[in-house]
Design an enzyme around this catalytic site. Structure first.
Site, PDB file in Angstrom:
ATOM      1  N   SER A 227       0.847  -1.192   0.000  1.00 37.18           N
ATOM      2  CA  SER A 227       0.000   0.000   0.000  1.00 37.18           C
ATOM      3  C   SER A 227       0.883   1.241   0.000  1.00 37.18           C
ATOM      4  CB  SER A 227      -0.920  -0.002   1.213  1.00 37.18           C
ATOM      5  OG  SER A 227      -0.266   0.622   2.301  1.00 37.18           O
ATOM      6  N   LYS A 228       0.227   2.373  -0.226  1.00 37.16           N
ATOM      7  CA  LYS A 228       0.962   3.630  -0.314  1.00 37.16           C
ATOM      8  C   LYS A 228       1.705   3.941   0.981  1.00 37.16           C
ATOM      9  CE  LYS A 228      -2.442   5.305  -3.518  1.00 37.16           C
ATOM     10  NZ  LYS A 228      -3.096   6.385  -4.198  1.00 37.16           N
ATOM     11  N   ARG A 229       1.248   3.314   2.057  1.00 32.32           N
ATOM     12  CA  ARG A 229       1.866   3.607   3.347  1.00 32.32           C
ATOM     13  C   ARG A 229       3.093   2.737   3.609  1.00 32.32           C
ATOM     14  NH1 ARG A 229      -3.204   4.304   3.458  1.00 32.32           N
ATOM     15  NH2 ARG A 229      -3.595   2.072   3.633  1.00 32.32           N
TER      16      ARG A 229
END
Ligand code: GLU
Length: 457
Positions: A227-229
Site C-alpha cells: 500500500s501507499k503507506r
C-alpha cells in the site's frame, strides 16, 4: 493489425507509488515494443480528491523514470483534451449515442445502463433502494495475462449520477473508445470492473479492446498488497534517496514480468525488445528492497567516473547541503567519491561512508574500537606506523602498500597486522574503501595526526 494504442490513466488523488509506476512502465514498454502509441490520460473527475500537487507529481515521476508519452497533457495529440475534467462535451455526446440505442433509462434522477436479459425489480435492503436484477449470461473477458475470465454482471448500473457527473466506468470506456485504445493494460484491482466495461463497449457497438490485467505487488513482509503507506512504496522517495531511474525501471520491469532465465540487469533497450504481455506472470510479485538495492548497485558500478561524481554531488546538494564534503576541493571530492564508487549500493550511503574524509570530527565506533584494541598489540603497531610514516611513499596505492609491507618486514609482521588498527585510526570504523586508498587521499599529515590521536586516547 492496426497500430497499438495504449494508455496510462492515473487519477491525481495521491502520491505516485510503485504500483502506478509499474503500470505506466508496462504500457510504455508494450507501446515501444510494438511501435505503438503511449498515451497519458488523467482521470481527474473526482473534484474533491484531485490536487495539482499530485498531478504534477505524475508528470515529474514519469519524466524522471524516462517514460515519455506520445499523446497527452503538455504534448497534445489528435484525441485530446487528455484530462477528463475537460472532456464534458465528449461524455455528453457519447451519452446521447448510448441513449439512441435504447440501452439507458432514467431513475431517481440518475442515468442507468440497461443490461440485456429478463428483468426484475428487487429492493436492496443494504442500499435501501430498488435495483434492477437481470437474468443474463456471464460476460467473458479474454485477458492476455489472466486468460479467460467470466463474470456475471446481473444488475443495471448507474452511468451518470443525479448530480450530472458521469461515473468512472462510463468516462473510462468512452475515453478508451474516443482515444482508439487497442489494449487496456492496468492493475488487477480493475478486473472486477471489466465486465461492466465490456458490456458498455458492446452497447456502443465498437470492438472490445484487449485487456491485460497485471498482478498485484505484494508487500515485502507479510500478506497483502503493497500500500501507499508501506516503506518503499513512493517513487518520490527513490528520487530523494538518489536511486538511479534506470535501475528502478529495470527492477520494476521484473516485478511480474519474466524475460526468461534469471536475468537481472538489462538495459532498457533490451527490455523493450523482449517485453511482451504473455510474458507477464499471473501470480503476484513480491516487492524486494534488497534486490532493488542490488540492481541499483550494478548500475552505479558502471557509471563513467564523471557521471558518478556528478550524481554524487547532486545528491549531496539536494539532501545534505551543509555537508563538509561540499566545501572540499573539487578534485579531492572527486577522488573520494571514485574510491567509494565500487563499495556502495546507493548514493544515499555516501555521506556516512565518506564523512571522515571531510572532517576531523568523525565518529569512532566504540564497538569496533574495543574489538580492534583487544587483539594483538595495536599500540605497538601504531608506534611503528607513526615512526615510519615520514619515509612512506604516498604517491600511489601500491607504493603505500609496499611501504607498509617493508615496515612489517622489519618487525617480522605482515601488511594485515597493521590494517585494522590503521583503519580504525584514520576512519573510526572497520568498513570502508582500501586502506591504501584512504592513506593516499588523506595524505601523510592527516594520517599521522589521526594515528597519534588514537594512540593517545
Ligand atoms: N483511473 C484508474 C486508476 O487510477 C485507471 C483505470 C484504468 O486504467 O482503466 O486506477
Amino acid at each position: 493489425m492496426s497500430q497499438v494504442r495504449v494508455r496510462f490513466a492515473p487519477s491525481p488523488t495521491g502520491f505516485f507509488h510503485i504500483g502506478s509506476a509499474r503500470t505506466a512502465l508496462f504500457n510504455w514498454l508494450y507501446a515501444r515494443h510494438t511501435g505503438g502509441v503511449f498515451i497519458l490520460r488523467i482521470e481527474d473527475t473526482d473534484k474533491e480528491r484531485n490536487s495539482d500537487q499530485f498531478l504534477n507529481l505524475i508528470y515529474d515521476s514519469l519524466h524522471w523514470l524516462g517514460l515519455n508519452w506520445d499523446e497527452g497533457p503538455k504534448v497534445g495529440g489528435e484525441f485530446g483534451p487528455y484530462l477528463q475534467s475537460q472532456r464534458g462535451a465528449v461524455y455528453r455526446e457519447y451519452l446521447e449515442k448510448l441513449k439512441a440505442t435504447g440501452r439507458t433509462y432514467e431513475k431517481d434522477g440518475a442515468t442507468w445502463f440497461k443490461l440485456i436479459g429478463e428483468r426484475s425489480e428487487v429492493f436492496d435492503d443494504h442500499r435501501k433502494k430498488t435495483v434492477t436484477k437481470v437474468k443474463t449470461a456471464p460476460t467473458v473477458i479474454d485477458d492476455l495475462i489472466r486468460g479467460r475470465v467470466e463474470r456475471l454482471e446481473d444488475e443495471d448500473f448507474v452511468i451518470v449520477r443525479s448530480d450530472g457527473n458521469p461515473v468512472f466506468h462510463f468516462t473510462n470506456v468512452v475515453d478508451d473508445i474516443a482515444m482508439r485504445i487497442t489494449h487496456v493494460i492496468r492493475g488487477e484491482d480493475h478486473l472486477s470492473n471489466t465486465s461492466k466495461h465490456v458490456e458498455l463497449f458492446k452497447a456502443f457497438g465498437v470492438p472490445v479492446p484487449q485487456f491485460a490485467h497485471i498482478p498485484l505487488i505484494l508487500k515485502q513482509n507479510g500478506p497483502g498488497k503493497m500500500s501507499k503507506r508501506d516503506q518503499g512504496a513512493l517513487i518520490e522517495e527513490y528520487q530523494k534517496r538518489g536511486f538511479l531511474p534506470a535501475a528502478l525501471v529495470n527492477f520494476l520491469s521484473l516485478l511480474g514480468w519474466n524475460p526468461g532465465g534469471d536475468r537481472e540487469k538489462m538495459p532498457v533497450e533490451e527490455i523493450v525488445r523482449l517485453f511482451d504481455l504473455p510474458g507477464v506472470n499471473q501470480s503476484n510479485a513480491r516487492f524486494d528492497d534488497k534486490k532493488l538495492a542490488h540492481v541499483n548497485m550494478l548500475y552505479l558500478l558502471e557509471l563513467p567516473p564523471d557521471t558518478f561524481v556528478e550524481k554524487a554531488r547532486q545528491y549531496f546538494e539536494a539532501q545534505h547541503p551543509d555537508a563538509p564534503a561540499l566545501k572540499a576541493k573539487a578534485a579531492y571530492f572527486r577522488d573520494v567519491m571514485l574510491l567509494s564508487q565500487p563499495k556502495i549500493k546507493g548514493l544515499e550511503e555516501l555521506p556516512a561512508y565518506t564523512a571522515y574524509f571531510f572532517t576531523e570530527d568523525y565518529v569512532v565506533d566504540p564497538k569496533v574500537r574495543e574489538k580492534v584494541m583487544a587483539k594483538g598489540d595495536p599500540k605497538a603497531r601504531l608506534h611503528e606506523l607513526i615512526g615510519a610514516l615520514a619515509v612512506f611513499d604516498f604517491s600511489t596505492d601500491s607504493a603505500i602498500e609496499d611501504s607498509i609491507k617493508n615496515l612489517g618486514g622489519r618487525h617480522n609482521l605482515a601488511f594485515g597486522d597493521y590494517q585494522a588498527v590503521a583503519r580504525l585510526g584514520v576512519s573510526g570504523t572497520n568498513a570502508g574503501p582500501s586502506i591504501t586508498g584512504m592513506f593516499r587521499l588523506l595524505g601523510r599529515e592527516k594520517v599521522e595526526e589521526r594515528l597519534k590521536r588514537l594512540l593517545g586516547s
